[in-house]
Design an enzyme around this catalytic site. Structure first.
Site, PDB file in Angstrom:
ATOM      1  N   LEU A   1       0.870  -1.173   0.000  1.00 22.20           N
ATOM      2  CA  LEU A   1       0.000   0.000   0.000  1.00 22.20           C
ATOM      3  C   LEU A   1       0.902   1.216   0.000  1.00 22.20           C
ATOM      4  O   LEU A   1       1.576   1.493   0.998  1.00 22.20           O
ATOM      5  CB  LEU A   1      -0.889   0.021   1.249  1.00 22.20           C
ATOM      6  CG  LEU A   1      -1.795  -1.182   1.519  1.00 22.20           C
ATOM      7  CD1 LEU A   1      -2.608  -0.951   2.778  1.00 22.20           C
ATOM      8  CD2 LEU A   1      -2.706  -1.444   0.344  1.00 22.20           C
TER       9      LEU A   1
ATOM     10  N   SER B   1       1.190   5.277  -0.480  1.00 22.78           N
ATOM     11  CA  SER B   1       0.486   6.556  -0.583  1.00 22.78           C
ATOM     12  C   SER B   1       1.272   7.505  -1.479  1.00 22.78           C
ATOM     13  O   SER B   1       2.498   7.606  -1.375  1.00 22.78           O
ATOM     14  CB  SER B   1       0.309   7.181   0.803  1.00 22.78           C
ATOM     15  OG  SER B   1      -0.477   6.345   1.626  1.00 22.78           O
TER      16      SER B   1
ATOM     17  N   CYS C   1       3.272  10.321  -3.173  1.00 20.16           N
ATOM     18  CA  CYS C   1       4.216  11.296  -2.632  1.00 20.16           C
ATOM     19  C   CYS C   1       4.878  11.986  -3.821  1.00 20.16           C
ATOM     20  O   CYS C   1       5.881  11.498  -4.349  1.00 20.16           O
ATOM     21  CB  CYS C   1       5.254  10.621  -1.739  1.00 20.16           C
ATOM     22  SG  CYS C   1       6.482  11.771  -1.059  1.00 20.16           S
TER      23      CYS C   1
ATOM     24  N   GLU D   1      -1.882  11.957  -0.608  1.00 20.25           N
ATOM     25  CA  GLU D   1      -0.646  12.731  -0.448  1.00 20.25           C
ATOM     26  C   GLU D   1      -0.537  13.310   0.963  1.00 20.25           C
ATOM     27  O   GLU D   1      -1.522  13.751   1.558  1.00 20.25           O
ATOM     28  CB  GLU D   1      -0.623  13.867  -1.468  1.00 20.25           C
ATOM     29  CG  GLU D   1       0.597  14.747  -1.415  1.00 20.25           C
ATOM     30  CD  GLU D   1       1.792  14.167  -2.163  1.00 20.25           C
ATOM     31  OE1 GLU D   1       2.909  14.257  -1.620  1.00 20.25           O
ATOM     32  OE2 GLU D   1       1.599  13.658  -3.278  1.00 20.25           O
TER      33      GLU D   1
ATOM     34  N   THR E   1       7.488  16.047  12.139  1.00 21.35           N
ATOM     35  CA  THR E   1       6.374  15.866  11.213  1.00 21.35           C
ATOM     36  C   THR E   1       5.027  15.740  11.923  1.00 21.35           C
ATOM     37  O   THR E   1       4.008  16.253  11.443  1.00 21.35           O
ATOM     38  CB  THR E   1       6.622  14.633  10.307  1.00 21.35           C
ATOM     39  OG1 THR E   1       5.555  14.496   9.388  1.00 21.35           O
ATOM     40  CG2 THR E   1       6.755  13.357  11.125  1.00 21.35           C
TER      41      THR E   1
ATOM     42  N   ASP F   1      -2.007  11.057  11.231  1.00 23.45           N
ATOM     43  CA  ASP F   1      -2.164  10.380   9.948  1.00 23.45           C
ATOM     44  C   ASP F   1      -3.638  10.394   9.576  1.00 23.45           C
ATOM     45  O   ASP F   1      -4.469   9.843  10.304  1.00 23.45           O
ATOM     46  CB  ASP F   1      -1.653   8.937  10.058  1.00 23.45           C
ATOM     47  CG  ASP F   1      -1.440   8.266   8.705  1.00 23.45           C
ATOM     48  OD1 ASP F   1      -2.114   8.672   7.740  1.00 23.45           O
ATOM     49  OD2 ASP F   1      -0.615   7.347   8.619  1.00 23.45           O
TER      50      ASP F   1
ATOM     51  N   ARG G   1      -4.854   9.237   6.625  1.00 21.43           N
ATOM     52  CA  ARG G   1      -5.115   8.319   5.516  1.00 21.43           C
ATOM     53  C   ARG G   1      -6.184   7.284   5.863  1.00 21.43           C
ATOM     54  O   ARG G   1      -6.414   6.992   7.031  1.00 21.43           O
ATOM     55  CB  ARG G   1      -3.820   7.607   5.118  1.00 21.43           C
ATOM     56  CG  ARG G   1      -2.814   8.505   4.432  1.00 21.43           C
ATOM     57  CD  ARG G   1      -1.502   7.770   4.185  1.00 21.43           C
ATOM     58  NE  ARG G   1      -0.806   7.441   5.426  1.00 21.43           N
ATOM     59  CZ  ARG G   1       0.366   6.827   5.475  1.00 21.43           C
ATOM     60  NH1 ARG G   1       0.975   6.465   4.350  1.00 21.43           N
ATOM     61  NH2 ARG G   1       0.940   6.569   6.636  1.00 21.43           N
TER      62      ARG G   1
END
Length: 363
Positions: free
Chosen positions: A219, A221, A223, A261, A283, A295, A297
């Site tokens: 998986l 994501s 970028c 993203e 981050t 996160d 997502r």
């Protein structure tokens, strides 16, 4: 009549309106509100809203409220009262953390307590789904349906829209075609489109994997900075290429390229987070200051694509235990975690350390 848009299509309209700076109306049992995304708000529309009277508020997430030392009486959000003399720069300064270190004192901020915050919660869900800063100017109005009709605005019903935004949109296959790759000339690209008008997602299939045995799967994501530009701030590009190379070497595999993203906050917000990282925040801290969770997502999308392709068991290429948990909760059996430790360099060592310490990545 079938020509009338359903709630999914109304949400898509509202999302597009907010991105363009157009207000939307949200209606519920407790009343109605006029909503404008803080990021796309302009001075004239803010003045027009103020002319309606009442007490407009800026709805922000509890994460952003914590940064601003504002009381989030509603738990997951705060309703910051706009001062009578509030102008556009004030709204943007509260919504956007870009200049927090230059002007840390934005208050004292008064936040509303009591009353129904359901429409404010829906407003934040809409602006987040539009990949905008999670902040919305909200003004209570009377006769929401009539107001929307008079001004040609999209009207969104709380009772049906709120649950819909919590769900993963159904996906449908659009097309697939042979795609010879450097790692394998037996490549095939599948395109999947969500019903909610969101971004499409892709599956790269290597060879002809047996649907009855665990397939090597990844998986990944999207970028833009790492996958395409070769950014050294993350390990995404090396992981993408390394996963494809491993599938090519084995002769079969499936890489799901999910358009989520920046951990689901969009490229613009990801760049905002990068700017905050340049100010010294890691981050996770940067995401929180923007008003997002660690996160955002939704890995259920990946599970749905695998199911549509006929896969029920996988050997998952990942360092992230959360992906394994989500796959299993979504009906995909993970028989093995296959490590993918690539891309460490002098520019991203702190980023990787944060992933391990705060996000549980097995690095």
């Amino acid at each position: 009549m079938s020509l009338t848009p359903d709630v999914t299509e109304i949400i898509a309209r509202a999302r597009a309106d907010l991105r363009m700076g157009v207000p939307v109306v949200l209606c519920g049992d407790a009343g109605a509100v006029l909503v404008m995304a803080a990021e796309t708000l302009d001075a004239q529309r803010l003045a027009d809203l103020s002319a309606l009277g009442g007490t407009p508020v800026l709805a922000i997430t509890a994460r952003r409220a914590a940064t601003l030392k504002a009381r989030a009486y509603d738990g997951d959000l705060a309703r910051v009262v706009l001062p009578p003399d509030a102008r556009l720069p004030w709204v943007l300064a509260v919504a956007d953390p870009a200049d927090d270190l230059k002007t840390p004192m934005k208050g004292p901020l008064t936040t509303q307590r009591g009353g129904d915050s359901g429409l404010h919660r829906l407003a934040l869900a809409l602006v987040k789904s539009a990949r905008l800063l999670p902040a919305a100017v909200v003004q209570t109005i009377s006769d929401g349906a009539g107001f929307a009709a008079r001004h040609g605005l999209t009207s969104v019903p709380l009772d049906t829209a709120a649950p819909k935004l919590m769900q993963t949109s159904p996906l449908h296959p659009v097309v697939s075609a042979r795609l010879p790759l450097e790692v394998s000339d037996a490549g095939r690209l599948h395109i999947f489109r969500p019903e909610d008008g969101g971004e499409e997602h892709y599956a790269v299939e290597i060879g002809q994997p047996n649907r009855d045995t665990p397939v090597l799967a990844r998986l990944h994501s999207a970028c833009f900075t790492g996958d395409l530009m070769g950014s050294l701030k993350c390990d995404c590009g090396p992981q993408l290429r390394g996963a494809l190379a491993q599938m090519g070497a084995e002769g079969t595999g499936v890489l799901l390229y999910l358009n989520q993203e920046g951990r689901g906050i969009g490229l613009a917000n990801k760049m905002r987070a990068y700017s905050l990282q340049d100010q010294g925040f890691d981050t996770v801290e940067a995401n929180h200051r923007l008003g997002f969770e660690d996160d955002e997502r939704d890995f259920r999308i990946g599970a749905r694509i695998l199911s549509l392709m006929g896969f029920s068991t996988v050997r998952l290429l990942t360092n992230n235990p959360a992906k394994i948990t989500m796959m299993r909760e979504s009906g995909i059996q993970v028989t093995e975690r296959v490590p993918l430790k690539l891309g460490k360099n002098t520019h991203n060592h702190a980023y990787l350390a944060t992933k391990a310490a705060k996000s549980g990545h097995l690095l």
